[in-house]
Design a protein around this motif. Structure first.
Motif, PDB file in Angstrom:
ATOM      1  N   ALA A   1       0.899  -1.203   0.036  1.00  0.00           N
ATOM      2  CA  ALA A   1      -0.015   0.177  -0.120  1.00  0.00           C
ATOM      3  C   ALA A   1       1.053   1.270  -0.068  1.00  0.00           C
ATOM      4  CB  ALA A   1      -0.870  -0.162   1.134  1.00  0.00           C
ATOM      5  N   LEU A   2       1.932   1.254   0.726  1.00  0.00           N
ATOM      6  CA  LEU A   2       2.725   2.507   0.842  1.00  0.00           C
ATOM      7  C   LEU A   2       3.539   2.760  -0.606  1.00  0.00           C
ATOM      8  CD1 LEU A   2       4.726   2.062   4.342  1.00  0.00           C
ATOM      9  CD2 LEU A   2       3.288   3.623   3.403  1.00  0.00           C
ATOM     10  N   VAL A   3       3.897   1.742  -1.260  1.00  0.00           N
ATOM     11  CA  VAL A   3       4.468   1.724  -2.734  1.00  0.00           C
ATOM     12  C   VAL A   3       3.520   1.989  -3.668  1.00  0.00           C
ATOM     13  CG1 VAL A   3       5.530   0.327  -4.555  1.00  0.00           C
ATOM     14  CG2 VAL A   3       6.180  -0.058  -2.104  1.00  0.00           C
ATOM     15  N   ALA A   4       2.296   1.551  -3.656  1.00  0.00           N
ATOM     16  CA  ALA A   4       1.224   2.279  -4.527  1.00  0.00           C
ATOM     17  C   ALA A   4       0.735   3.324  -4.498  1.00  0.00           C
ATOM     18  CB  ALA A   4       0.054   0.874  -4.461  1.00  0.00           C
ATOM     19  N   THR A   5       0.528   3.721  -3.111  1.00  0.00           N
ATOM     20  CA  THR A   5       0.360   5.169  -2.761  1.00  0.00           C
ATOM     21  C   THR A   5       1.332   6.135  -2.978  1.00  0.00           C
ATOM     22  OG1 THR A   5      -1.130   4.341  -0.649  1.00  0.00           O
ATOM     23  CG2 THR A   5      -0.778   6.631  -0.889  1.00  0.00           C
ATOM     24  N   ALA A   6       2.323   5.787  -2.902  1.00  0.00           N
ATOM     25  CA  ALA A   6       3.460   6.753  -3.244  1.00  0.00           C
ATOM     26  C   ALA A   6       3.598   6.961  -4.888  1.00  0.00           C
ATOM     27  CB  ALA A   6       4.926   6.310  -2.937  1.00  0.00           C
ATOM     28  N   ALA A   7       3.410   5.635  -5.770  1.00  0.00           N
ATOM     29  CA  ALA A   7       3.380   5.582  -7.016  1.00  0.00           C
ATOM     30  C   ALA A   7       2.136   6.484  -7.619  1.00  0.00           C
ATOM     31  CB  ALA A   7       3.324   4.199  -7.594  1.00  0.00           C
ATOM     32  N   ALA A   8       0.855   6.358  -7.011  1.00  0.00           N
ATOM     33  CA  ALA A   8      -0.282   7.041  -7.289  1.00  0.00           C
ATOM     34  C   ALA A   8      -0.220   8.355  -7.167  1.00  0.00           C
ATOM     35  CB  ALA A   8      -1.579   6.525  -6.520  1.00  0.00           C
ATOM     36  N   GLY A   9       0.534   8.689  -6.109  1.00  0.00           N
ATOM     37  CA  GLY A   9       0.772  10.205  -5.748  1.00  0.00           C
ATOM     38  C   GLY A   9       1.543  11.032  -6.852  1.00  0.00           C
ATOM     39  N   VAL A  10       2.641  10.256  -7.075  1.00  0.00           N
ATOM     40  CA  VAL A  10       3.498  10.886  -8.198  1.00  0.00           C
ATOM     41  C   VAL A  10       2.937  11.014  -9.545  1.00  0.00           C
ATOM     42  CG1 VAL A  10       5.610  10.307  -9.461  1.00  0.00           C
ATOM     43  CG2 VAL A  10       5.636   9.932  -7.120  1.00  0.00           C
ATOM     44  N   THR A  11       1.950   9.897  -9.915  1.00  0.00           N
ATOM     45  CA  THR A  11       1.154  10.216 -11.081  1.00  0.00           C
ATOM     46  C   THR A  11       0.360  11.296 -10.988  1.00  0.00           C
ATOM     47  OG1 THR A  11       1.281   7.753 -11.200  1.00  0.00           O
ATOM     48  CG2 THR A  11      -0.380   8.788 -12.647  1.00  0.00           C
ATOM     49  N   ALA A  12      -0.355  11.407  -9.999  1.00  0.00           N
ATOM     50  CA  ALA A  12      -1.342  12.809  -9.685  1.00  0.00           C
ATOM     51  C   ALA A  12      -0.483  13.859 -10.040  1.00  0.00           C
ATOM     52  CB  ALA A  12      -1.974  12.381  -8.449  1.00  0.00           C
ATOM     53  N   VAL A  13       0.710  14.164  -9.194  1.00  0.00           N
ATOM     54  CA  VAL A  13       1.436  15.247  -9.454  1.00  0.00           C
ATOM     55  C   VAL A  13       1.951  15.593 -10.829  1.00  0.00           C
ATOM     56  CG1 VAL A  13       3.823  16.247  -8.771  1.00  0.00           C
ATOM     57  CG2 VAL A  13       2.588  15.245  -6.960  1.00  0.00           C
ATOM     58  N   LEU A  14       2.103  14.478 -11.419  1.00  0.00           N
ATOM     59  CA  LEU A  14       2.567  14.574 -12.707  1.00  0.00           C
ATOM     60  C   LEU A  14       1.256  14.953 -13.822  1.00  0.00           C
ATOM     61  CD1 LEU A  14       5.180  11.780 -13.207  1.00  0.00           C
ATOM     62  CD2 LEU A  14       5.720  14.299 -13.032  1.00  0.00           C
ATOM     63  N   LEU A  15       0.245  14.363 -13.396  1.00  0.00           N
ATOM     64  CA  LEU A  15      -0.657  14.413 -14.386  1.00  0.00           C
ATOM     65  C   LEU A  15      -1.916  15.797 -14.378  1.00  0.00           C
ATOM     66  CD1 LEU A  15      -2.055  10.682 -15.155  1.00  0.00           C
ATOM     67  CD2 LEU A  15      -0.545  12.202 -16.536  1.00  0.00           C
ATOM     68  N   ILE A  16      -1.983  16.013 -12.990  1.00  0.00           N
ATOM     69  CA  ILE A  16      -3.110  16.939 -12.537  1.00  0.00           C
ATOM     70  C   ILE A  16      -2.851  18.361 -13.339  1.00  0.00           C
ATOM     71  CG2 ILE A  16      -4.080  18.398 -10.730  1.00  0.00           C
ATOM     72  CD1 ILE A  16      -4.221  15.816  -9.098  1.00  0.00           C
ATOM     73  N   PRO A  17      -1.590  18.741 -13.263  1.00  0.00           N
ATOM     74  CA  PRO A  17      -1.362  20.193 -13.930  1.00  0.00           C
ATOM     75  C   PRO A  17      -1.348  20.196 -15.145  1.00  0.00           C
ATOM     76  CG  PRO A  17       0.427  19.640 -12.210  1.00  0.00           C
ATOM     77  CD  PRO A  17      -0.482  18.385 -12.471  1.00  0.00           C
ATOM     78  N   ALA A  18      -1.162  19.195 -15.961  1.00  0.00           N
ATOM     79  CA  ALA A  18      -1.314  19.105 -17.573  1.00  0.00           C
ATOM     80  C   ALA A  18      -2.953  18.968 -17.643  1.00  0.00           C
ATOM     81  CB  ALA A  18      -0.582  17.751 -17.914  1.00  0.00           C
ATOM     82  N   PHE A  19      -3.329  18.114 -17.109  1.00  0.00           N
ATOM     83  CA  PHE A  19      -4.841  17.866 -17.261  1.00  0.00           C
ATOM     84  C   PHE A  19      -5.709  19.493 -16.998  1.00  0.00           C
ATOM     85  CE2 PHE A  19      -9.282  17.500 -15.440  1.00  0.00           C
ATOM     86  CZ  PHE A  19      -9.813  16.590 -16.535  1.00  0.00           C
ATOM     87  N   ALA A  20      -5.299  20.322 -16.158  1.00  0.00           N
ATOM     88  CA  ALA A  20      -5.984  21.200 -15.432  1.00  0.00           C
ATOM     89  C   ALA A  20      -5.823  22.342 -16.745  1.00  0.00           C
ATOM     90  CB  ALA A  20      -5.281  21.901 -14.266  1.00  0.00           C
ATOM     91  N   VAL A  21      -4.421  22.207 -17.428  1.00  0.00           N
ATOM     92  CA  VAL A  21      -4.351  23.169 -18.371  1.00  0.00           C
ATOM     93  C   VAL A  21      -5.130  22.687 -19.661  1.00  0.00           C
ATOM     94  CG1 VAL A  21      -2.603  24.048 -20.362  1.00  0.00           C
ATOM     95  CG2 VAL A  21      -2.007  23.863 -17.684  1.00  0.00           C
ATOM     96  N   GLY A  22      -5.021  21.429 -19.887  1.00  0.00           N
ATOM     97  CA  GLY A  22      -5.902  20.804 -21.098  1.00  0.00           C
ATOM     98  C   GLY A  22      -7.313  21.006 -21.050  1.00  0.00           C
ATOM     99  N   ALA A  23      -8.011  20.860 -19.819  1.00  0.00           N
ATOM    100  CA  ALA A  23      -9.400  20.994 -19.632  1.00  0.00           C
ATOM    101  C   ALA A  23      -9.830  22.487 -19.561  1.00  0.00           C
ATOM    102  CB  ALA A  23      -9.700  20.248 -18.302  1.00  0.00           C
ATOM    103  N   GLY A  24      -9.168  23.412 -19.313  1.00  0.00           N
ATOM    104  CA  GLY A  24      -9.630  24.668 -19.125  1.00  0.00           C
ATOM    105  C   GLY A  24     -10.675  24.989 -18.159  1.00  0.00           C
ATOM    106  N   ALA A  25     -11.796  25.665 -18.523  1.00  0.00           N
ATOM    107  CA  ALA A  25     -12.928  25.818 -17.952  1.00  0.00           C
ATOM    108  C   ALA A  25     -13.590  24.537 -17.507  1.00  0.00           C
ATOM    109  CB  ALA A  25     -13.920  26.650 -18.501  1.00  0.00           C
ATOM    110  N   LEU A  26     -13.560  23.703 -18.159  1.00  0.00           N
ATOM    111  CA  LEU A  26     -14.236  22.239 -17.588  1.00  0.00           C
ATOM    112  C   LEU A  26     -13.505  21.621 -16.531  1.00  0.00           C
ATOM    113  CD1 LEU A  26     -15.511  20.986 -21.365  1.00  0.00           C
ATOM    114  CD2 LEU A  26     -16.656  22.431 -19.561  1.00  0.00           C
TER     115      LEU A  26
END
Length: 290
Positions: free
Chosen positions: A224-249
């Motif tokens: 769980a520690l390993v998976a949570t850390a990996a999921a956290g890194v994935t979120a940090v990498l994807l969320i900013p890019a998604f926010a820029v691409g999604a814009g107002a939505l």
């Protein structure tokens, strides 16, 4: 006796393999759960945001007739109880909407533009039919488009995606349970002789099952520690890019506080579930064979 019990499970190669498999399973479960929550919230937000919105369009070729029909209809809609707000869309706003396709030509005053009225409908399923009735009386040639109907296919797609993501997460949980069952049975088989000696020395089935439960709980916690850390890194990498691409939505498919709470609780639920599966597997096997 405690020293013997502590050595029943060999913490070597098989355990490390199980930790790796469980970490992968939980990582995929977290991703699927996040996708399902985001898609489900997106479908609900689209419906809530656009179900009460509509646009009236006037396309008469004569600008004077078009403007008169729009003004007449605007006054009629504002007096209707089915409409909570009605406003004429300015030409400058229309020019901004078509600028990505027409470029500088969108600002040409000679460019024909339709007259548009933006509506906010009153709550209830009868608001849109009532607005259509007003429109038929005031300007029979005008067209009213429901925003909710326009995005209904997208909302259905998001709901289907949410269901599929939840199904994938459930499959990952089932696969994780199968891994735990196989690991527990393999441990029982590998240490059958030792367990028989422990029974001869007075150890109960509950003590043996508790040993397996603790061992699997530790392995699941590591996973769980390993998976949570990996999921956290994935979120940090994807969320900013998604926010820029999604814009107002972007806020439509955001996870929200409840979504993040569910994801934060999943690793703890996963560890408890793995420990429970291990205990029940061992208890059942011991009752049948020993």
């Amino acid at each position: 006796m405690s020293a013997v019990i502590a050595r029943v499970l060999d913490p070597a190669r098989a355990t490390r393999a199980m930790v790796g498999v469980l970490a992968i399973m939980l990582f995929l479960t977290l991703l699927a759960a996040a996708a399902g929550i985001g898609a489900g919230r997106g479908a609900a937000a689209l419906g809530a945001r656009l179900s009460g919105r509509a646009t009236v369009q006037f396309t008469d070729a004569d600008p004077a007739a078009r403007g008169a029909a729009a003004a007449r209809t605007l006054a009629a809609l504002r007096s209707s109880p089915a409409v909570t707000r009605a406003r004429a869309v300015p030409r400058a706003e229309l020019a901004r909407l078509v600028a990505p396709w027409l470029g500088s030509a969108a600002d040409d005053p000679d460019l024909p533009m339709p007259e548009l009225i933006d509506l906010e409908l009153a709550p209830g399923d009868d608001a849109l039919p009532a607005a259509r009735a007003v429109l038929r009386r005031a300007a029979p040639g005008a067209v009213i488009d429901s925003h909710g109907a326009a995005v209904a296919p997208l909302a259905r797609l998001l709901r289907v995606a949410s269901i599929l993501a939840v199904a994938v997460a459930a499959l990952m949980v089932g696969a994780s349970a199968a891994v735990v069952v196989l690991a527990a049975r393999a441990g029982l088989e590998a240490h059958r002789a030792t367990i028989a000696v422990m029974h001869g020395l007075g150890a109960t089935d509950a003590q043996v099952a508790g040993l397996f439960q603790r061992r699997v709980a530790r392995d699941a916690a590591t996973a769980a520690l390993v998976a949570t850390a990996a999921a956290g890194v994935t979120a940090v990498l994807l969320i900013p890019a998604f926010a820029v691409g999604a814009g107002a939505l972007g806020d439509i498919v955001a996870l929200g506080a409840q979504g993040w709470s569910v994801l934060a609780a999943l690793p703890f639920v996963f560890v408890g579930f793995a420990a429970l599966v291990a205990r029940r597997t061992v208890t059942h096997a011991l009752a049948r064979t020993l």
